[in-house]
Design a protein around this motif. Sequence first.
Motif, PDB file in Angstrom:
ATOM      1  N   ALA A 100       6.370   6.428 -21.652  1.00 47.04           N
ATOM      2  CA  ALA A 100       7.713   5.299 -21.734  1.00 47.04           C
ATOM      3  C   ALA A 100       8.068   5.599 -20.213  1.00 47.04           C
ATOM      4  CB  ALA A 100       8.550   6.448 -22.556  1.00 47.04           C
ATOM      5  N   ARG A 101       7.477   6.186 -19.354  1.00 50.14           N
ATOM      6  CA  ARG A 101       8.252   5.953 -18.113  1.00 50.14           C
ATOM      7  C   ARG A 101       7.057   5.619 -17.337  1.00 50.14           C
ATOM      8  NH1 ARG A 101       9.985  12.425 -18.970  1.00 50.14           N
ATOM      9  NH2 ARG A 101      12.361  12.101 -18.746  1.00 50.14           N
ATOM     10  N   LEU A 102       6.077   5.371 -17.976  1.00 51.63           N
ATOM     11  CA  LEU A 102       5.244   4.529 -16.724  1.00 51.63           C
ATOM     12  C   LEU A 102       5.757   3.005 -17.357  1.00 51.63           C
ATOM     13  CD1 LEU A 102       1.855   7.046 -17.222  1.00 51.63           C
ATOM     14  CD2 LEU A 102       3.470   6.731 -14.610  1.00 51.63           C
ATOM     15  N   ASP A 103       5.764   3.023 -18.465  1.00 54.93           N
ATOM     16  CA  ASP A 103       5.847   1.396 -18.685  1.00 54.93           C
ATOM     17  C   ASP A 103       7.350   1.370 -18.421  1.00 54.93           C
ATOM     18  OD1 ASP A 103       4.118   1.492 -20.950  1.00 54.93           O
ATOM     19  OD2 ASP A 103       5.130   2.027 -22.391  1.00 54.93           O
ATOM     20  N   THR A 104       8.381   2.094 -18.221  1.00 56.86           N
ATOM     21  CA  THR A 104       9.465   1.403 -17.138  1.00 56.86           C
ATOM     22  C   THR A 104       9.671   1.209 -15.646  1.00 56.86           C
ATOM     23  OG1 THR A 104      10.658   2.843 -18.773  1.00 56.86           O
ATOM     24  CG2 THR A 104      11.639   2.418 -16.630  1.00 56.86           C
ATOM     25  N   ILE A 105       7.812   1.615 -15.495  1.00 59.09           N
ATOM     26  CA  ILE A 105       7.609   2.156 -13.507  1.00 59.09           C
ATOM     27  C   ILE A 105       7.300   0.585 -13.730  1.00 59.09           C
ATOM     28  CG2 ILE A 105       6.203   2.433 -12.090  1.00 59.09           C
ATOM     29  CD1 ILE A 105       6.904   5.066 -12.886  1.00 59.09           C
TER      30      ILE A 105
ATOM     31  N   ALA B 190       1.960  10.892 -10.561  1.00 62.35           N
ATOM     32  CA  ALA B 190       1.414  12.650 -10.531  1.00 62.35           C
ATOM     33  C   ALA B 190       2.065  13.755 -10.371  1.00 62.35           C
ATOM     34  CB  ALA B 190       0.698  13.086  -9.369  1.00 62.35           C
ATOM     35  N   ALA B 191       3.514  13.597 -10.333  1.00 67.77           N
ATOM     36  CA  ALA B 191       4.555  14.697  -9.890  1.00 67.77           C
ATOM     37  C   ALA B 191       4.376  14.273 -11.660  1.00 67.77           C
ATOM     38  CB  ALA B 191       5.616  14.559  -8.848  1.00 67.77           C
ATOM     39  N   LEU B 192       4.744  13.710 -12.057  1.00 63.76           N
ATOM     40  CA  LEU B 192       5.437  13.497 -13.193  1.00 63.76           C
ATOM     41  C   LEU B 192       4.709  13.406 -14.285  1.00 63.76           C
ATOM     42  CD1 LEU B 192       7.446  11.857 -15.637  1.00 63.76           C
ATOM     43  CD2 LEU B 192       6.410  10.101 -15.536  1.00 63.76           C
ATOM     44  N   LEU B 193       3.927  13.617 -13.871  1.00 63.96           N
ATOM     45  CA  LEU B 193       2.519  14.115 -15.315  1.00 63.96           C
ATOM     46  C   LEU B 193       2.326  15.795 -14.509  1.00 63.96           C
ATOM     47  CD1 LEU B 193      -0.294  11.473 -14.432  1.00 63.96           C
ATOM     48  CD2 LEU B 193       1.448  11.824 -17.164  1.00 63.96           C
ATOM     49  N   LEU B 194       2.667  16.202 -13.433  1.00 62.22           N
ATOM     50  CA  LEU B 194       2.722  17.795 -13.449  1.00 62.22           C
ATOM     51  C   LEU B 194       3.199  18.854 -14.199  1.00 62.22           C
ATOM     52  CD1 LEU B 194       1.247  20.241 -11.841  1.00 62.22           C
ATOM     53  CD2 LEU B 194       2.962  19.756 -10.271  1.00 62.22           C
TER      54      LEU B 194
ATOM     55  N   GLN C 203       0.512  -1.312  -0.132  1.00 61.74           N
ATOM     56  CA  GLN C 203       0.148   0.356  -0.099  1.00 61.74           C
ATOM     57  C   GLN C 203       1.060   0.945   0.406  1.00 61.74           C
ATOM     58  OE1 GLN C 203      -2.324  -1.217   3.551  1.00 61.74           O
ATOM     59  NE2 GLN C 203      -4.025  -0.362   2.080  1.00 61.74           N
ATOM     60  N   HIS C 204       2.055   1.440   1.035  1.00 59.56           N
ATOM     61  CA  HIS C 204       3.001   2.285   0.871  1.00 59.56           C
ATOM     62  C   HIS C 204       3.608   2.762  -0.440  1.00 59.56           C
ATOM     63  CE1 HIS C 204       5.384   5.292   2.773  1.00 59.56           C
ATOM     64  NE2 HIS C 204       7.266   4.831   2.500  1.00 59.56           N
ATOM     65  N   ARG C 205       3.881   1.861  -0.829  1.00 59.28           N
ATOM     66  CA  ARG C 205       4.698   1.471  -2.483  1.00 59.28           C
ATOM     67  C   ARG C 205       3.811   1.757  -3.236  1.00 59.28           C
ATOM     68  NH1 ARG C 205       6.400  -3.498  -2.907  1.00 59.28           N
ATOM     69  NH2 ARG C 205       7.306  -3.464  -1.209  1.00 59.28           N
ATOM     70  N   VAL C 206       2.641   1.281  -3.710  1.00 64.35           N
ATOM     71  CA  VAL C 206       1.542   1.943  -4.753  1.00 64.35           C
ATOM     72  C   VAL C 206       1.211   3.265  -4.137  1.00 64.35           C
ATOM     73  CG1 VAL C 206      -0.698   1.628  -5.414  1.00 64.35           C
ATOM     74  CG2 VAL C 206       0.615  -0.112  -4.852  1.00 64.35           C
ATOM     75  N   ALA C 207       1.205   3.816  -2.934  1.00 70.06           N
ATOM     76  CA  ALA C 207       0.852   5.230  -2.689  1.00 70.06           C
ATOM     77  C   ALA C 207       1.698   5.714  -3.129  1.00 70.06           C
ATOM     78  CB  ALA C 207       0.542   5.366  -1.268  1.00 70.06           C
ATOM     79  N   ASN C 208       3.038   5.586  -2.921  1.00 66.20           N
ATOM     80  CA  ASN C 208       4.463   6.657  -3.439  1.00 66.20           C
ATOM     81  C   ASN C 208       4.442   6.564  -5.417  1.00 66.20           C
ATOM     82  OD1 ASN C 208       4.862   7.337  -0.732  1.00 66.20           O
ATOM     83  ND2 ASN C 208       6.759   5.280  -0.816  1.00 66.20           N
TER      84      ASN C 208
END
Length: 347
Positions: free
Chosen positions: A194-199, A168-172, A157-162
Amino acid sequence: MSENAAAAAANPAFFWRLVEFARPLRRHRWLPDAFGVAMFAAALALRFAVDAVLPPGFPFLTFFPVVILTTFFCGLRPGITCATLSTIASWYFFIGPATGMEMTGQAMMALAFFISIASIDIILIHFTFSAADKLRAEKETTARLYESQRTMFQELQHRVANNMQFVAALLLLQKRRVADDPGQAVAALDEARARLDTIARIHRQLHAPERLDLPTGQYLRELCCDLVAASGVENIRCEVTTPDLPLSVTQLTTLSMLVAEVVTNSLKHAFADGRAGSIRILVVPRGPDRYEVSIADDGRGLPAQLDLAASQGLGWRIIQSLASQLGGTLDYGSAGGTTVRVEFAIA
């Protein structure tokens, strides 16, 4: 609940309390054997004390209870010892030589009966305790598994929240970039994808059951090769040299995202002209529980006028953010290519 049901519910609890009470005595090295011999001696003394008032035919009267109690509280070996001594004493003092009686068929049958009943009692008690020990071990294992799953769920849960905060910060950041230059909207969305795919790729690798014990070096090497293959850039070699770091999953996730961001930037900019080259990931110790990771390429390097420390580029800001999450210090160089170094402590 009726009185009978209440009594039935209370009896198992009383039995398990007796089992727990007996465990410390059973685990002692020599005390159970001494207790078993003492119980036999007490039974023998009591049998002599009541011999005058008993009618003939009760040689085992006081020995049955002590065999059961000794086996229950002391274990298998003391129970067998007590039963053996009781058999010999019953035969010698109350059936055979001491009484002047001959060993008739009836006497032999009585001895066989005592031995059979004592053996059955010992076996039943032994298997009861074996089952109790197995049940206790299973309960402890279940409790550990439950606690482990609860901890893993909280960590997840903590990791998903992070990660959601990071996305959100990336999209901002991408939004601000598009606001400054609307013509970059498609490119910004492609970079975000691409960054979301990497994550997602990093998390699949981290949480695959067969990769839980993967050494750090092998994990980073596979990550780097995966990024190179996904980029479509050819003739790029990955070299990884690192000890096996005792990283938590959270730190390994952050380190993986940092390495992925730097490697992706190298693939995008250092080898943009199609040249062959290599990307080197090196981790070296810098003190007790401190390490430095450097990601270097031998590409065309940074422009001479570019100062990354003052850069507002999205990739560099993400790298700074990830280094900060590691609690590390960030440095870079541009001799013979581009090198990014982060020194951090193992949490």
